[in-house]
Design a protein around this motif. Structure first.
Motif, PDB file in Angstrom:
ATOM      1  N   ALA A  89     -35.292   1.450 -14.597  1.00 13.52           N
ATOM      2  CA  ALA A  89     -35.857   0.821 -13.398  1.00 13.52           C
ATOM      3  C   ALA A  89     -34.846   0.495 -12.307  1.00 13.52           C
ATOM      4  CB  ALA A  89     -36.634  -0.438 -13.788  1.00 13.52           C
ATOM      5  N   HIS A  90     -33.629   0.997 -12.448  1.00 15.16           N
ATOM      6  CA  HIS A  90     -32.683   0.828 -11.335  1.00 15.16           C
ATOM      7  C   HIS A  90     -31.651   1.941 -11.397  1.00 15.16           C
ATOM      8  CE1 HIS A  90     -30.157  -1.767  -8.494  1.00 15.16           C
ATOM      9  NE2 HIS A  90     -29.429  -0.691  -8.738  1.00 15.16           N
ATOM     10  N   LEU A  91     -31.835   2.930 -10.539  1.00 16.35           N
ATOM     11  CA  LEU A  91     -30.833   3.985 -10.425  1.00 16.35           C
ATOM     12  C   LEU A  91     -30.864   4.541  -9.007  1.00 16.35           C
ATOM     13  CD1 LEU A  91     -32.883   6.485 -10.504  1.00 16.35           C
ATOM     14  CD2 LEU A  91     -32.388   6.598 -12.913  1.00 16.35           C
ATOM     15  N   HIS A  92     -29.980   5.517  -8.778  1.00 12.12           N
ATOM     16  CA  HIS A  92     -29.837   6.069  -7.426  1.00 12.12           C
ATOM     17  C   HIS A  92     -29.920   7.592  -7.525  1.00 12.12           C
ATOM     18  CE1 HIS A  92     -28.587   2.136  -5.730  1.00 12.12           C
ATOM     19  NE2 HIS A  92     -28.183   1.945  -6.969  1.00 12.12           N
ATOM     20  N   ALA A  93     -31.128   8.090  -7.681  1.00 11.16           N
ATOM     21  CA  ALA A  93     -31.308   9.517  -7.989  1.00 11.16           C
ATOM     22  C   ALA A  93     -30.974  10.401  -6.787  1.00 11.16           C
ATOM     23  CB  ALA A  93     -32.737   9.769  -8.455  1.00 11.16           C
ATOM     24  N   ASP A 251     -35.981   4.169  -7.986  1.00  9.86           N
ATOM     25  CA  ASP A 251     -34.806   4.471  -7.173  1.00  9.86           C
ATOM     26  C   ASP A 251     -34.521   3.265  -6.295  1.00  9.86           C
ATOM     27  OD1 ASP A 251     -33.139   5.450  -4.910  1.00  9.86           O
ATOM     28  OD2 ASP A 251     -33.273   7.335  -6.016  1.00  9.86           O
ATOM     29  N   ALA A 252     -33.321   2.721  -6.473  1.00 13.40           N
ATOM     30  CA  ALA A 252     -32.964   1.487  -5.774  1.00 13.40           C
ATOM     31  C   ALA A 252     -32.281   1.754  -4.442  1.00 13.40           C
ATOM     32  CB  ALA A 252     -32.063   0.636  -6.667  1.00 13.40           C
ATOM     33  N   GLY A 253     -32.141   3.045  -4.082  1.00 11.22           N
ATOM     34  CA  GLY A 253     -31.496   3.358  -2.807  1.00 11.22           C
ATOM     35  C   GLY A 253     -32.498   3.189  -1.678  1.00 11.22           C
ATOM     36  N   VAL A 313     -39.152  -3.372  -2.146  1.00 10.90           N
ATOM     37  CA  VAL A 313     -38.077  -3.459  -1.154  1.00 10.90           C
ATOM     38  C   VAL A 313     -36.825  -3.940  -1.860  1.00 10.90           C
ATOM     39  CG1 VAL A 313     -39.237  -3.698   1.066  1.00 10.90           C
ATOM     40  CG2 VAL A 313     -39.087  -5.682  -0.463  1.00 10.90           C
ATOM     41  N   LYS A 314     -35.701  -3.308  -1.502  1.00 16.15           N
ATOM     42  CA  LYS A 314     -34.416  -3.678  -2.093  1.00 16.15           C
ATOM     43  C   LYS A 314     -33.710  -4.603  -1.126  1.00 16.15           C
ATOM     44  CE  LYS A 314     -30.836  -3.169  -4.911  1.00 16.15           C
ATOM     45  NZ  LYS A 314     -29.970  -2.002  -4.850  1.00 16.15           N
ATOM     46  N   ILE A 315     -33.484  -5.821  -1.581  1.00 18.99           N
ATOM     47  CA  ILE A 315     -32.866  -6.820  -0.711  1.00 18.99           C
ATOM     48  C   ILE A 315     -31.564  -7.301  -1.363  1.00 18.99           C
ATOM     49  CG2 ILE A 315     -33.183  -9.032   0.453  1.00 18.99           C
ATOM     50  CD1 ILE A 315     -36.218  -8.641   0.225  1.00 18.99           C
ATOM     51  N   THR A 398     -31.745  -7.887  -9.977  1.00 20.43           N
ATOM     52  CA  THR A 398     -30.969  -6.894 -10.702  1.00 20.43           C
ATOM     53  C   THR A 398     -29.484  -7.247 -10.653  1.00 20.43           C
ATOM     54  OG1 THR A 398     -30.651  -4.506 -10.957  1.00 20.43           O
ATOM     55  CG2 THR A 398     -30.590  -5.340  -8.720  1.00 20.43           C
ATOM     56  N   HIS A 399     -28.759  -6.792 -11.656  1.00 26.38           N
ATOM     57  CA  HIS A 399     -27.307  -6.940 -11.878  1.00 26.38           C
ATOM     58  C   HIS A 399     -26.978  -8.186 -12.690  1.00 26.38           C
ATOM     59  CE1 HIS A 399     -26.798  -3.407  -9.602  1.00 26.38           C
ATOM     60  NE2 HIS A 399     -26.989  -3.943  -8.422  1.00 26.38           N
ATOM     61  N   LEU A 400     -27.179  -9.394 -12.131  1.00 25.59           N
ATOM     62  CA  LEU A 400     -27.099 -10.609 -12.935  1.00 25.59           C
ATOM     63  C   LEU A 400     -25.809 -10.759 -13.734  1.00 25.59           C
ATOM     64  CD1 LEU A 400     -30.738 -10.381 -14.380  1.00 25.59           C
ATOM     65  CD2 LEU A 400     -29.982 -11.806 -12.477  1.00 25.59           C
ATOM     66  N   SER A 463     -29.833   1.391 -15.528  1.00 27.94           N
ATOM     67  CA  SER A 463     -28.512   2.033 -15.581  1.00 27.94           C
ATOM     68  C   SER A 463     -27.626   1.820 -14.348  1.00 27.94           C
ATOM     69  CB  SER A 463     -28.696   3.534 -15.778  1.00 27.94           C
ATOM     70  OG  SER A 463     -29.212   4.124 -14.589  1.00 27.94           O
ATOM     71  N   ASP A 464     -28.236   1.744 -13.160  1.00 23.57           N
ATOM     72  CA  ASP A 464     -27.480   1.812 -11.902  1.00 23.57           C
ATOM     73  C   ASP A 464     -26.749   3.148 -11.757  1.00 23.57           C
ATOM     74  OD1 ASP A 464     -26.946   0.880  -9.410  1.00 23.57           O
ATOM     75  OD2 ASP A 464     -25.289  -0.415  -9.978  1.00 23.57           O
ATOM     76  N   TRP A 465     -27.192   4.183 -12.486  1.00 24.44           N
ATOM     77  CA  TRP A 465     -26.637   5.522 -12.299  1.00 24.44           C
ATOM     78  C   TRP A 465     -26.800   5.928 -10.829  1.00 24.44           C
ATOM     79  CZ3 TRP A 465     -29.293  10.424 -11.555  1.00 24.44           C
ATOM     80  CH2 TRP A 465     -28.462  11.542 -11.757  1.00 24.44           C
TER      81      TRP A 465
HETATM   82 ZN   LIG Z   1     -27.756  -0.036  -7.750  1.00 26.86          ZN
END
Ligand SMILES: [Zn+2]
Length: 561
Positions: A89-93, A251-253, A313-315, A398-400, A463-465
């Motif tokens: 649920a968090h990557l940058h494809a 996709d978190a981008g 939305v990514k804030i 996310t990240h935490l 992953s944050d891939w």
């Molecule tokens: Zn990220």
């Protein structure tokens, strides 16, 4: 979805004979399997049936399934393990593929190292004349190079050039690139970012946080050719996801000025996707709120019939700890690599603006996806969610990396999803030593996964891939074997990569576990990871990945006839 499945129904067996899925009876039965269903009872089964729409019609004992679906095409799994497809649920494809085409720079190095590589980068000009590189650590650069701007200008004087950093929170630009963005000695820091200056006040060429996105937006306008490139990149990223058993992502981008939303739309139309995607749109701190909210509302897309949605939305609340930009309750250690800025860290938005975005975008239906790394950043994100419309949730942070003890219970109280990325890199003693340079002993208590699980909050692992490891198996091993704050058991860890993210992504009614009525989004592993030591889990291999019954990864041809 593969092309033949979409375009043909009756003739599918003749034209697409290699795919077993569509039989005359329309049902495919998987036998001789070890199926870990991830249902509420954490039950196991031996066999399952999948209908021609890729929906699971039955799960049960081999005898029962064969009795019920005797005529169906059978696939013998040879005792292999089936799990619900992993959900990341968090990557940058999109970015993963694009930045793979940038010239590679050393993460750390001397002036001479950087000069030589920059000379090489000069040869890799984009169609629009920009030169793009990646991989340099900005704190390290400022320590090892007295005047980064002079260095990059000497190597690349004639074309705009940007070297993005190793973690997505900074960039190194030459004079033509800075000029294209309108940045000069007199520019005061725009919202959400910093222009790092040399002692006399001149620009250093290093920009931090959202300003790197501002530069990338200029360097990568959504021209036809850059969109085509991004679509190709996304297709390559999809292959990587399928190889890793991942069938749903977020996709978190979502850098919409670069056409990322369009890229996903084209990829879906061209049947290039091997995973469902509930993506986020980036909220720019340097854009006026009124017009940005209107723009984001226009882009809201939450059609459950589509593989792709843009419903988040990514804030960004803060930056990162290793740049002293994560927001802290207690100050950073005295010796900061990036000079004498505010020792409590950095905030992307003024409070009032942050809370306004949370209220208005959640009311418009968006799920809030907050980036926070420092404990004060996490607290601010919780404050923002406390004001948001819960109807569009669950919202998440996310990240935490750091969470203050007093903020821990607020996740469960507010229904906030806790989204951790825990990979070998994040538990590496050398990395923790490096973080300790910034936050001292607090580095011993990073990523409090176990404490979070114990609060009862919905907790997920992503992953944050391509910033970090993508393999779900490597991450399962890491969270079970880390020295502190480990996951309690494998079943819990698997849930954090299947049913829990399915709940976050609002498709748990159709995905996330193996139950009748849900899509056959599945991963087949070569061995039963529940029967081996946690430290062996990463040696298991993905054999097949199915998206809605369709083999999107099957190198051995297990599903081919
Ligand atoms: Zn990220």
């Amino acid at each position: 979805m593969d092309l033949c499945k979409q375009s043909i129904v009756a003739a599918i067996i003749i034209l697409c004979g290699t795919i077993v899925q569509a039989t005359a009876q329309g049902v495919m039965v998987l036998t001789n399997a070890r199926i870990y269903t991830v249902d509420q009872n954490r039950s196991w089964s031996e066999a399952m049936a999948i209908d021609s729409d890729g929906v699971i019609s039955a799960v049960g004992s081999q005898a029962d399934i064969l009795k019920q679906f005797g005529d169906a095409v059978k696939i013998d799994l040879g005792g292999r393990l089936i799990l619900p497809g992993f959900q990341d649920a968090h990557l940058h494809a999109v970015e993963a593929g694009i930045s793979a085409g940038f010239c590679d720079m050393p993460q750390f190095g001397s002036e001479a190292d950087f000069s030589t590589t920059l000379e090489d980068c000069r040869q890799t000009r984009q169609e629009n004349g920009w030169i793009m590189g990646a991989g340099v650590n900005m704190s390290g650069l400022l320590e090892s190079v007295a005047d980064p701007l002079a260095l990059i200008d000497a190597a690349i004087p004639d074309h705009p050039a940007i070297i993005i950093d190793d973690i997505g929170h900074g960039a190194w630009a030459n004079s033509p690139a800075l000029a294209a963005a309108g940045f000069d000695k007199l520019t005061s820091d725009p919202g959400g970012g910093m222009l790092i200056r040399l002692d006399g006040g001149d620009l250093s060429g290093v920009v931090l946080e959202s300003l790197s996105q501002t530069l990338l937006d200029i360097a990568q306008p959504p021209t036809e050719s850059s969109i085509a490139l991004a679509v190709g990149s996304l297709a390559a990223a999809m292959d990587t996801l399928a190889e890793n058993g991942i069938t749903a992502v977020s996709d978190a981008g979502g850098y919409w000025p670069r056409g990322h939303q369009k890229v996903w739309g084209i990829a879906e139309k061209k049947n290039l996707l091997s995973a469902r995607a509930s993506n986020a749109l980036y909220v720019y701190p340097d854009r006026p709120a009124d017009s940005q909210i209107a723009e984001l509302k226009r882009r809201f897309d939450d059609d459950p019939e589509n593989l792709v949605r843009f419903n988040q939305v990514k804030i960004y609340v803060d930056g990162i700890l290793t740049q002293a930009t994560g927001a802290l309750y207690q100050p950073y250690e005295e010796k900061l690599a990036l000079g004498d800025r505010d020792r409590m860290g950095f905030e992307y938005f003024p409070r009032k603006t942050l809370f306004r975005y949370a209220r208005e975008l959640s009311a418009a239906g968006f799920q809030l996806h907050f980036h926070a790394t420092g404990d004060r950043g996490v607290g601010l994100a919780l404050d923002a969610i406390a004001q948001a419309d819960p109807a569009s949730g669950p919202h998440r942070i996310t990240h935490l990396y750091m969470i203050a003890p007093r903020d821990l219970p607020r996740f469960a109280e507010l229904g906030v999803v806790a989204d951790f990325q825990i990979a070998p890199s994040s538990v590496d003693p050398e990395y923790l030593d490096y973080v300790a340079d910034f936050i001292g002993d607090r580095a011993n208590a990073l990523l409090p996964l176990r404490s979070m699980i114990e609060t009862g909050a919905l907790t997920i692992l992503s992953s944050d891939w391509d910033a970090d490891e993508i393999s779900p198996l490597i991450k399962l091993q890491t969270v079970l074997t880390r020295r502190v704050e480990a996951a309690p058991d494998l079943a819990t860890a698997v849930e954090m990569m299947t049913i829990n993210p399915a709940r976050l992504l609002k498709h748990a009614d159709r995905t996330g576990s193996i139950e009748p009525g849900k899509f056959a989004d599945l991963v087949v592993l070569d061995r039963d990871i529940f029967k081996i030591a946690p430290k062996e889990i990463a040696s298991a291999k993905v054999v097949v990945t199915l998206l809605q019954g369709d083999p999107v990864y099957d190198p051995a041809g297990l599903f081919a006839r």
